[in-house]
Design a protein around this motif. Structure first.
Motif, PDB file in Angstrom:
ATOM      1  N   VAL A  32     -63.760 -48.655 -49.454  1.00  0.00           N
ATOM      2  CA  VAL A  32     -64.180 -47.664 -50.429  1.00  0.00           C
ATOM      3  C   VAL A  32     -63.054 -46.879 -51.225  1.00  0.00           C
ATOM      4  CG1 VAL A  32     -65.684 -45.603 -50.848  1.00  0.00           C
ATOM      5  CG2 VAL A  32     -66.638 -47.501 -49.705  1.00  0.00           C
ATOM      6  N   GLY A  33     -62.988 -46.615 -52.192  1.00  0.00           N
ATOM      7  CA  GLY A  33     -61.706 -45.891 -52.755  1.00  0.00           C
ATOM      8  C   GLY A  33     -61.404 -46.120 -54.128  1.00  0.00           C
ATOM      9  N   GLY A  34     -60.366 -45.640 -54.737  1.00  0.00           N
ATOM     10  CA  GLY A  34     -59.999 -45.813 -56.139  1.00  0.00           C
ATOM     11  C   GLY A  34     -59.492 -47.195 -56.401  1.00  0.00           C
ATOM     12  N   ALA A  35     -59.600 -47.890 -57.242  1.00  0.00           N
ATOM     13  CA  ALA A  35     -59.168 -49.177 -57.482  1.00  0.00           C
ATOM     14  C   ALA A  35     -58.013 -49.266 -58.469  1.00  0.00           C
ATOM     15  CB  ALA A  35     -60.194 -49.998 -57.892  1.00  0.00           C
ATOM     16  N   GLY A  36     -57.587 -48.145 -59.056  1.00  0.00           N
ATOM     17  CA  GLY A  36     -56.451 -48.083 -59.916  1.00  0.00           C
ATOM     18  C   GLY A  36     -54.948 -48.167 -59.275  1.00  0.00           C
ATOM     19  N   GLY A  37     -54.124 -48.090 -59.998  1.00  0.00           N
ATOM     20  CA  GLY A  37     -52.590 -48.098 -59.206  1.00  0.00           C
ATOM     21  C   GLY A  37     -52.304 -47.105 -58.584  1.00  0.00           C
ATOM     22  N   ARG A  38     -52.949 -46.010 -58.429  1.00  0.00           N
ATOM     23  CA  ARG A  38     -52.889 -44.724 -57.579  1.00  0.00           C
ATOM     24  C   ARG A  38     -53.973 -44.442 -56.968  1.00  0.00           C
ATOM     25  NH1 ARG A  38     -48.306 -41.504 -59.446  1.00  0.00           N
ATOM     26  NH2 ARG A  38     -46.883 -42.878 -60.217  1.00  0.00           N
ATOM     27  N   GLY A  39     -54.974 -45.426 -56.591  1.00  0.00           N
ATOM     28  CA  GLY A  39     -55.764 -45.379 -55.952  1.00  0.00           C
ATOM     29  C   GLY A  39     -55.592 -45.081 -54.338  1.00  0.00           C
ATOM     30  N   VAL A  40     -56.487 -44.474 -53.705  1.00  0.00           N
ATOM     31  CA  VAL A  40     -56.264 -44.503 -52.427  1.00  0.00           C
ATOM     32  C   VAL A  40     -57.572 -44.845 -51.446  1.00  0.00           C
ATOM     33  CG1 VAL A  40     -55.840 -42.545 -50.434  1.00  0.00           C
ATOM     34  CG2 VAL A  40     -54.711 -42.367 -52.724  1.00  0.00           C
ATOM     35  N   VAL A  41     -57.425 -45.096 -50.141  1.00  0.00           N
ATOM     36  CA  VAL A  41     -58.607 -45.598 -49.338  1.00  0.00           C
ATOM     37  C   VAL A  41     -59.154 -44.424 -48.928  1.00  0.00           C
ATOM     38  CG1 VAL A  41     -59.193 -46.806 -47.206  1.00  0.00           C
ATOM     39  CG2 VAL A  41     -57.439 -47.870 -48.894  1.00  0.00           C
ATOM     40  N   SER A  42     -60.638 -44.352 -49.128  1.00  0.00           N
ATOM     41  CA  SER A  42     -61.174 -43.199 -48.581  1.00  0.00           C
ATOM     42  C   SER A  42     -62.065 -43.729 -47.127  1.00  0.00           C
ATOM     43  CB  SER A  42     -62.486 -42.863 -49.522  1.00  0.00           C
ATOM     44  OG  SER A  42     -61.978 -42.236 -50.696  1.00  0.00           O
ATOM     45  N   SER A  43     -62.477 -45.012 -47.187  1.00  0.00           N
ATOM     46  CA  SER A  43     -63.262 -45.555 -46.155  1.00  0.00           C
ATOM     47  C   SER A  43     -62.925 -47.005 -45.840  1.00  0.00           C
ATOM     48  CB  SER A  43     -64.531 -45.147 -46.109  1.00  0.00           C
ATOM     49  OG  SER A  43     -65.109 -45.549 -44.740  1.00  0.00           O
ATOM     50  N   ALA A  44     -62.684 -47.530 -44.640  1.00  0.00           N
ATOM     51  CA  ALA A  44     -62.554 -49.123 -44.752  1.00  0.00           C
ATOM     52  C   ALA A  44     -63.616 -49.561 -43.382  1.00  0.00           C
ATOM     53  CB  ALA A  44     -61.418 -49.139 -44.014  1.00  0.00           C
ATOM     54  N   SER A  45     -64.059 -50.628 -43.768  1.00  0.00           N
ATOM     55  CA  SER A  45     -64.981 -51.397 -42.854  1.00  0.00           C
ATOM     56  C   SER A  45     -64.283 -51.503 -41.467  1.00  0.00           C
ATOM     57  CB  SER A  45     -65.802 -52.306 -43.248  1.00  0.00           C
ATOM     58  OG  SER A  45     -64.893 -53.671 -43.652  1.00  0.00           O
ATOM     59  N   TYR A  46     -64.666 -51.897 -40.414  1.00  0.00           N
ATOM     60  CA  TYR A  46     -64.007 -52.138 -39.164  1.00  0.00           C
ATOM     61  C   TYR A  46     -63.296 -53.582 -39.257  1.00  0.00           C
ATOM     62  CZ  TYR A  46     -65.898 -48.020 -37.240  1.00  0.00           C
ATOM     63  OH  TYR A  46     -66.188 -46.714 -37.017  1.00  0.00           O
ATOM     64  N   GLU A  47     -63.799 -54.437 -40.202  1.00  0.00           N
ATOM     65  CA  GLU A  47     -63.426 -55.750 -40.508  1.00  0.00           C
ATOM     66  C   GLU A  47     -62.057 -55.617 -41.252  1.00  0.00           C
ATOM     67  OE1 GLU A  47     -67.722 -56.193 -39.765  1.00  0.00           O
ATOM     68  OE2 GLU A  47     -66.450 -55.043 -41.117  1.00  0.00           O
ATOM     69  N   ALA A  48     -61.951 -54.629 -42.241  1.00  0.00           N
ATOM     70  CA  ALA A  48     -60.811 -54.256 -42.968  1.00  0.00           C
ATOM     71  C   ALA A  48     -59.563 -53.530 -42.021  1.00  0.00           C
ATOM     72  CB  ALA A  48     -61.142 -53.304 -44.191  1.00  0.00           C
ATOM     73  N   ARG A  49     -60.372 -52.812 -41.103  1.00  0.00           N
ATOM     74  CA  ARG A  49     -59.405 -51.996 -40.156  1.00  0.00           C
ATOM     75  C   ARG A  49     -58.455 -52.905 -39.253  1.00  0.00           C
ATOM     76  NH1 ARG A  49     -62.560 -46.385 -38.808  1.00  0.00           N
ATOM     77  NH2 ARG A  49     -63.693 -46.108 -40.679  1.00  0.00           N
ATOM     78  N   ARG A  50     -59.039 -54.276 -38.930  1.00  0.00           N
ATOM     79  CA  ARG A  50     -58.536 -55.140 -38.139  1.00  0.00           C
ATOM     80  C   ARG A  50     -57.071 -55.728 -38.746  1.00  0.00           C
ATOM     81  NH1 ARG A  50     -63.869 -57.407 -37.352  1.00  0.00           N
ATOM     82  NH2 ARG A  50     -64.935 -56.613 -35.660  1.00  0.00           N
TER      83      ARG A  50
END
Length: 432
Positions: A50-68
């Motif tokens: 979850v986060g901004g998808a643009g060129g300057r986007g930042v991750v707000s939250s990530a699933s544990y699968e993505a964190r791996r």
């Protein structure tokens, strides 16, 4: 809590002898992602960001699968997708997170009235008065986890301990979807087994400094002479870290939590070199901060600006005001002075922000200034409150200072009116 290395995951059962562990820290698991997956269950088990998808986007939250794959909150989205190119990116929906948070907090308050929300997805609970009704703290923690998942479809992790600091460490240690009870007698062994970076206030720089002196664990720090710590990290930090390493944390659960600061910041889609454009952004942010102070019935004594240049170099500058204020005009004057002194003309700026600190309820009388800049503030106060009423009735942007007229008309991607509000409950700030 911020990303900390707490070592291997550890959980305990509700039957642990826990009569002294009456402070609970409840932390929702990958909250923003989990809320989004309620509407998109087909993505469960997939790497989701979850986060901004643009060129300057930042991750707000990530699933544990993505964190791996190494994806973490506050990471640039471009970097996150390099690490996990198959991740599904979802834009944030703050209204959904607020609604879910309200439901979760309501569950907490059916257990105990002593609830201290820390942010939209975590809270401390004092359950010392609830044990007669619901059993020991471990049983209460298990009950909370069961009710949260049954009533909201979300999972949470619960840490129980004798102090707030250890309870928060415990909830981080048992993530995701776990329970860990640390009885008071087990506090020191639990703490001393952790890496030194687990302690609050130990960032990357201070952790490296401590490790360079052979201080790698909380045990090492606890057995380092206090004066040696003071020489390494300063008086206040050294004394606080020494206390934490020995489990000393006298803070209780506070049901009325006052914000320490209110701020807005903007990351530009394209680095902004124009001083006048940046000054207009500061004006918009100062007005937004002032409006939020007035809504909260607070005034600020300090003003800070944050500047991040294209090369990611970041600075902050602060100033103490002669008198506390909730006026955007006064905040802007101070912020502009700081900006003028700090900005290199023509050097492109990636991010700019304004923060108001040392908040308090209005009180006392302001010093009378008949000839200085503050002479017109009384009339300006009435004007800003008129704007507040108009905005409340007709929506944002209906009235604004003349210097901000025409904002949003540019097509170069640089303009953006202070969309990131930094304070608990406002914007989807990055979460671990």
């Amino acid at each position: 809590m911020s990303r900390k290395d707490l070592g291997a995951r550890r959980t305990s059962g509700a039957e642990v002898d826990d009569a002294t562990a009456t402070i609970l820290h409840v932390d929702m698991d990958a909250f923003f992602v989990a809320v989004e997956l309620l509407d998109r269950p087909e993505l469960r088990g997939e790497p989701v960001i979850v986060g901004g998808a643009g060129g300057r986007g930042v991750v707000s939250s990530a699933s544990y699968e993505a964190r791996r794959f190494g994806v973490r909150s506050a990471m640039p989205m471009t970097r996150a997708l390099q690490l996990c190119p198959n991740a599904v990116v979802i834009g944030g929906h703050m209204h959904k997170y607020r609604e879910a948070s309200e439901r979760v907090m309501a569950i907490f308050r059916t257990i105990t009235p002593l609830v201290e929300p820390l942010s939209i997805d975590e809270a401390f609970l004092d359950v010392s008065g609830a044990t007669r009704l619901f059993g020991g703290p471990g049983e209460i923690g298990a009950r909370i986890r069961e009710r949260v998942v049954t009533e909201t479809g979300l999972t949470c992790s619960v840490g129980a301990a004798a102090t707030k600091f250890v309870a928060k460490l415990a909830s981080g240690k048992c993530k995701p979807d776990g329970l860990l009870v640390v009885p008071e007698d087990d506090t020191i062994p639990f703490l001393h087994a952790l890496p030194v970076g687990a302690l609050w206030g130990v960032g990357e720089a201070s952790e490296e400094r401590l490790r360079s002196r052979g201080i790698r664990s909380v045990f090492d720090l606890a057995h380092t002479p206090k004066e040696a710590l003071v020489r390494l990290v300063g008086r206040a930090s050294g004394e606080r870290l020494h206390d934490l390493a020995w489990g000393r944390d006298p803070r209780g659960v506070e049901t009325e939590r006052r914000e320490k600061s209110v701020s807005h910041e903007q990351t530009f889609a394209v680095d902004e070199p124009d001083h006048a454009a940046l000054e207009r952004e500061i004006r918009a942010q100062a007005d937004a901060v002032g409006a939020r102070l007035r809504r909260a019935g607070l005034t600020a004594r300090t003003v800070s600006i944050k500047l991040r240049w294209a090369d990611f170099t970041t600075i902050t500058r602060s100033k103490t005001l002669p008198e506390p204020t909730d006026l955007g005009r006064v905040l802007f004057r101070a912020a502009k002075e700081l900006f003028d002194a700090a900005h290199d003309e023509g050097r492109p700026v990636r991010l700019i922000g304004v923060r108001a600190g040392e908040l308090a309820e209005p009180g006392g009388s302001a010093a009378l200034d008949l000839w200085g800049e503050a002479a017109g503030d009384e009339a300006w106060d009435a004007a800003e409150r008129t704007v507040d009423r108009a905005v409340e009735r007709f929506g944002p942007g209906v009235l604004r200072p003349a210097s901000l007229l025409g904002r949003g008309e540019r097509r170069d991607g640089r303009e953006g009116l202070t969309e990131r509000a930094n304070s608990a409950g406002d914007a989807p700030a990055p979460k671990p």
